[in-house]
Design an enzyme around this catalytic site. Structure first.
Site, PDB file in Angstrom:
ATOM      1  N   ARG A  91      -0.383  -5.385   4.828  1.00  0.00           N
ATOM      2  CA  ARG A  91       0.251  -4.876   3.610  1.00  0.00           C
ATOM      3  C   ARG A  91       1.489  -4.070   4.000  1.00  0.00           C
ATOM      4  O   ARG A  91       1.478  -3.361   5.013  1.00  0.00           O
ATOM      5  CB  ARG A  91      -0.700  -3.961   2.832  1.00  0.00           C
TER       6      ARG A  91
ATOM      7  N   ARG B 236       0.872  -1.183   0.000  1.00  0.00           N
ATOM      8  CA  ARG B 236       0.000   0.000   0.000  1.00  0.00           C
ATOM      9  C   ARG B 236       0.902   1.224   0.000  1.00  0.00           C
ATOM     10  O   ARG B 236       1.824   1.329   0.798  1.00  0.00           O
ATOM     11  CB  ARG B 236      -0.891  -0.017   1.252  1.00  0.00           C
TER      12      ARG B 236
END
Length: 170
Positions: A107, A57
């Site tokens: 993430r 991300r």
């Protein structure tokens, strides 16, 4: 003089040999070189890092949604995803971490570098993203704020219709 010329010739030969071998320069200190495998959307991707697939991300940015469950595709979301795909998919890039390395969805939280270009910042500059800060990961927030103001003033990308991009009229 003769020793100096021989040394120069040897050095030049070594440089040519290394260049011909196609050796890639090492990653910049503090960054990790990875291969981008797949683009999920404008601000999320998958990479191979140290032989393992990781979901990533981008820090400091938020592109309009295209894949969020129970959420319609938002204005300028397809364009943001397509831009990220065009620039990053199957490319080798460098990841830079900030304070927190992962989010609650496991993430990796990163800044993506393409050479000397900070891709997260490019998304903001070109109007594909608004800024999204989540302390303590705020290393480039001041630059992102200036870039967003410039993109907004020029009505670039999602700033053509911000309310539609982020569904602010509920």
């Amino acid at each position: 003089m003769r020793k100096w010329m021989i040394s120069l010739a040897v050095l030049l030969s070594l440089v040519i040999l290394l260049t011909a071998c196609g050796s890639k320069p090492a990653a910049v200190a503090g960054r990790e070189r990875v291969k981008v495998e797949r683009i999920v959307d404008g601000d999320t991707l998958e990479v191979t890092m140290k032989g393992k697939k990781e979901k990533v991300r981008l820090i400091g940015v938020d592109t309009p949604e295209t894949k969020k469950p129970n959420t319609p595709v938002m204005f300028y979301g397809k364009e943001a995803s397509a831009y990220t795909k065009k620039r990053l998919e199957k490319e080798t890039v460098e990841l830079e971490f900030d304070v927190d390395k992962k989010d609650q969805y496991d993430r990796l939280l990163v800044y993506v570098w393409i050479g000397e270009e900070l891709f997260n910042r490019t998304l903001v500059q070109e109007g594909y993203s608004r800024i999204a800060t989540y302390p303590p990961n705020v290393k480039y927030v001041d630059a992102f704020k200036k870039d967003q103001e410039t993109a907004r003033n020029k009505k670039k990308g999602l700033w053509k219709d911000y309310d539609k991009a982020f569904d602010t009229k509920k």
